[in-house]
Design a protein around this motif. Structure first.
Motif, short mmCIF file in Angstrom:
data_model
loop_
_atom_site.label_atom_id
_atom_site.label_comp_id
_atom_site.label_asym_id
_atom_site.label_seq_id
_atom_site.Cartn_x
_atom_site.Cartn_y
_atom_site.Cartn_z
N PHE A 65 0.81 -1.22 0.00
CA PHE A 65 0.00 0.00 0.00
C PHE A 65 0.84 1.27 0.00
O PHE A 65 0.31 2.37 -0.03
N GLY A 66 2.15 1.14 0.05
CA GLY A 66 3.02 2.31 -0.03
C GLY A 66 2.88 3.21 1.18
O GLY A 66 2.50 2.78 2.28
N ASP A 67 3.14 4.51 0.99
CA ASP A 67 3.14 5.44 2.12
C ASP A 67 2.15 6.59 1.97
O ASP A 67 2.20 7.55 2.73
N ASP A 68 1.25 6.54 0.98
CA ASP A 68 0.29 7.64 0.82
C ASP A 68 -1.15 7.13 0.68
O ASP A 68 -2.01 7.83 0.17
N ILE A 69 -1.40 5.91 1.13
CA ILE A 69 -2.72 5.31 0.92
C ILE A 69 -3.81 6.07 1.65
O ILE A 69 -4.96 6.13 1.22
N LEU A 98 2.46 4.65 7.11
CA LEU A 98 1.44 5.66 7.28
C LEU A 98 1.76 6.62 8.42
O LEU A 98 2.48 6.27 9.35
N PRO A 99 1.22 7.83 8.34
CA PRO A 99 1.44 8.81 9.40
C PRO A 99 0.66 8.45 10.65
O PRO A 99 -0.41 7.85 10.59
N TYR A 100 1.19 8.84 11.79
CA TYR A 100 0.56 8.50 13.07
C TYR A 100 -0.85 9.05 13.15
O TYR A 100 -1.76 8.39 13.64
N ALA A 101 -1.07 10.27 12.64
CA ALA A 101 -2.38 10.93 12.78
C ALA A 101 -3.48 10.18 12.05
O ALA A 101 -4.66 10.34 12.35
N SER A 102 -3.11 9.34 11.08
CA SER A 102 -4.13 8.62 10.29
C SER A 102 -4.48 7.27 10.87
O SER A 102 -5.28 6.54 10.29
N LEU A 103 -3.91 6.92 12.01
CA LEU A 103 -4.03 5.54 12.49
C LEU A 103 -4.58 5.47 13.90
O LEU A 103 -4.29 6.30 14.76
N THR A 104 -5.41 4.48 14.15
CA THR A 104 -5.79 4.12 15.51
C THR A 104 -5.53 2.63 15.67
O THR A 104 -5.40 1.90 14.70
N ASN A 147 6.73 -15.53 8.31
CA ASN A 147 8.15 -15.70 8.04
C ASN A 147 8.95 -14.43 8.28
O ASN A 147 10.10 -14.49 8.73
N MET A 148 8.35 -13.27 7.95
CA MET A 148 9.04 -11.99 8.10
C MET A 148 8.12 -10.98 8.75
O MET A 148 6.96 -10.83 8.34
N LEU A 149 8.64 -10.27 9.76
CA LEU A 149 7.86 -9.25 10.45
C LEU A 149 8.69 -7.98 10.55
O LEU A 149 9.81 -8.00 11.05
N ARG A 150 8.12 -6.87 10.06
CA ARG A 150 8.78 -5.57 10.12
C ARG A 150 7.79 -4.57 10.74
O ARG A 150 6.71 -4.34 10.20
N LEU A 151 8.17 -3.99 11.88
CA LEU A 151 7.30 -3.07 12.59
C LEU A 151 8.06 -1.80 12.93
O LEU A 151 9.26 -1.84 13.24
N GLY A 152 7.36 -0.66 12.89
CA GLY A 152 7.96 0.61 13.26
C GLY A 152 6.95 1.49 13.96
O GLY A 152 5.80 1.63 13.51
N GLY A 153 7.33 2.08 15.11
CA GLY A 153 6.47 2.99 15.83
C GLY A 153 5.49 2.33 16.78
O GLY A 153 4.47 2.93 17.13
#
Length: 524
Positions: A65-69, A98-104, A147-153
């Motif tokens: 989904f990229g970074d501007d969905i 995604l930006p923090y403000a767009s997420l819950t 198999n692969m997990l990538r998390l940030g924030g």
């Protein structure tokens, strides 16, 4: 990616006008592979091209989904995932930034529950954090097929039911808060883990891997926080280890039972001392690449190894001596620093290395005075027998040795055949002054390169007379350990100089050589 999607649409539009659609006739698996290279919005656009493209989209298992969905709809991810779940379509790979403000946390909970039901294999969710961390739902720790997990924030805490990552091979955690017990549990239970990467993390004060990860081959600890003080790793199949910290607060590093280690990088680590290094090296006999940087307690480096191929030591301001007995060393990188915060005298380098050794030196003087040029000449002399030498400097003043100093000193690189000088800023001196200084530093060159980059790279290729002509040797050459280029040059090729520079160099070479026969000029 948008360009790729538009190209596909344009090609198919042209083919449609001609009555053919060869791309849509490709197997669905190939169309899916093409879509997997696109972000979701572009892959979705291709689904309107034909039934074949739409069929490929309907079964697409890789969703990026990229970074501007979220710029258009907060619910588009949920709708696409819900459709996949309804159609019982597996999702092999899921990626979103995604930006923090767009997420819950409700969004993440919903996505993860659906992805678990869709048998997710590779999951990447990165949040551009502001002040607080998003709490990671416990359900993710039950993803047995992952198999692969990538998390940030995120804020990661040990779940009440424990960790069930039985298939996890790669784990990347960035800008996240980690519970100490969680980190210990990961190292104890993920027996198939091959890659562990922690970057800009907070929470734990140590990392201990005590033989519980037999398949672990790479560990990357980047920007370790102030409170992180110990790394203890015992991994028999570990090949790559990189550790960096913010303020040299990492006091203890234990690397044991890591005989397979080939690549080691340590940046801003207080634990690196002379004694620590002396005790470490015998335990990692297969080391091939070794980087040390900003290790302020390090004073001497002594390495004896027939495996080491590349060694780098930079910004270690108290370094006094580097002694390498490394017959297969191919690359060496260091810096020549001069100023109040550096040790005096500059460190000495004793290199027993391959005849193919290429050395790179970064020149970092605080002031340009006679002591700097003296120290530079002395430092360069350590690398006289290298196959090729690269010097990196801010401006040409750093490498134009005053002529009055040259009269009483020996050229430091009289044996060097190839010299490459990267100058970051435009020249202050004339091209002739730069070439004259570099030919004094290295009087027997075959090739000389200097400039700001590949486009501005100026080249001089030298051809000297044959050794059979030594009976005509000049007295000055006979008394020195090198041949004076002024008496030896027969041909010079000049490349990428301006017309004015070519004229200046032509006059300089003709005036300063005895037997020069030909000057080949290749303008830019």
């Amino acid at each position: 990616m948008w360009i790729i999607a538009n190209d596909i649409i344009s090609i198919q539009t042209m083919e449609g006008m001609e009555g053919t659609d060869q791309i849509s006739e490709l197997p669905v698996s190939i169309l899916e592979h093409i879509q997997s290279l696109l972000v979701v919005k572009d892959a979705l656009n291709t689904s309107t091209l034909s039934k074949a493209w739409n069929s490929a989209w309907a079964s697409l298992s890789c969703l990026n989904f990229g970074d501007d969905i979220f710029s258009k709809s907060k619910n588009i991810v949920s709708r696409i995932l819900a459709d996949r779940q309804k159609q019982n379509i597996s999702v092999r790979k899921f990626m979103v930034k995604l930006p923090y403000a767009s997420l819950t946390s409700n969004y993440v909970d919903n996505w993860i529950n659906i992805l678990l039901a869709c048998n997710i294999k590779e999951l990447s969710i990165e949040v551009e954090r502001t002040h607080t961390y998003i709490k990671l739902p416990e359900a993710i720790f039950a993803a047995k097929a992952l198999n692969m997990l990538r998390l940030g924030g995120f804020n990661l805490e040990l779940p009440s039911d424990g960790i069930k990552f039985s298939s996890l091979r790669e784990l990347y955690l960035a800008d996240s808060f980690l519970d100490e017990q969680l980190l210990q549990a990961l190292c104890a239970s993920c027996s198939n883990l091959e890659v562990l990467s922690l970057s800009g993390f907070h929470g734990p004060i140590s990392l201990q891997v005590a033989g519980t990860l037999p398949k672990l081959r790479a560990v990357y600890l980047e920007d370790c926080p102030d409170q992180f003080q110990m790394v203890d790793i015992a991994a028999p199949n570990l090949k790559d280890l990189e550790i960096s910290s913010f303020c040299e607060d990492l006091h203890v590093i234990k690397i044991t039972a890591c005989k397979s280690l080939k690549h080691l990088e340590l940046l801003t680590v207080e634990a690196v001392t002379d004694q620590w290094l002396e005790e470490l090296l015998p335990n990692i006999p297969n080391l091939e690449i070794f980087h040390l940087s900003c290790c302020s307690l390090l004073k001497t480096v002594n390495i004896s190894s027939d495996r080491l191929k590349y060694f780098q030591v930079t910004a270690c301001n108290n370094l006094i001596e580097v002694d390498l007995d490394t017959p297969n060393l191919l690359g060496f990188l260091s810096d020549v620093r001069y100023g109040e915060d550096t040790v005096d005298p500059l460190p000495t380098f004793n290199l027993k290395a391959s005849n193919l050794l290429e050395a790179c030196l970064c020149l970092i003087p605080e002031t340009l005075d006679n002591p700097w040029y003296s120290k530079l000449i002395k430092s360069l002399g350590n690398f006289n027998h290298c196959n090729a030498i690269t010097l990196c400097c801010e401006n040409d003043k750093e490498i134009v040795i005053p002529k009055d100093m040259r009269e009483n000193l020996l050229p430091p690189l009289y044996d060097a055949k190839c010299l490459h000088v990267t100058i970051m800023n435009p020249l202050n001196h004339s091209v002739v002054d730069v070439v004259d200084s570099l030919l004094w530093i290295s009087p027997q060159l075959d090739s000389l390169y200097f400039g700001c980059g590949t486009e501005d790279l100026k080249t001089l290729k030298f051809t000297s007379r044959d050794a059979a002509d030594d009976e005509d040797e000049k007295p000055c050459c006979a008394s020195m350990p090198w041949k004076c280029w002024r008496h030896e040059l027969k041909k010079v090729k000049l490349n990428n100089f301006t017309c004015t520079e070519l004229q200046e160099l032509r006059n300089y070479l003709l005036t300063n050589t005895d037997i020069l026969e030909e000057i080949i000029e290749v303008p830019p």
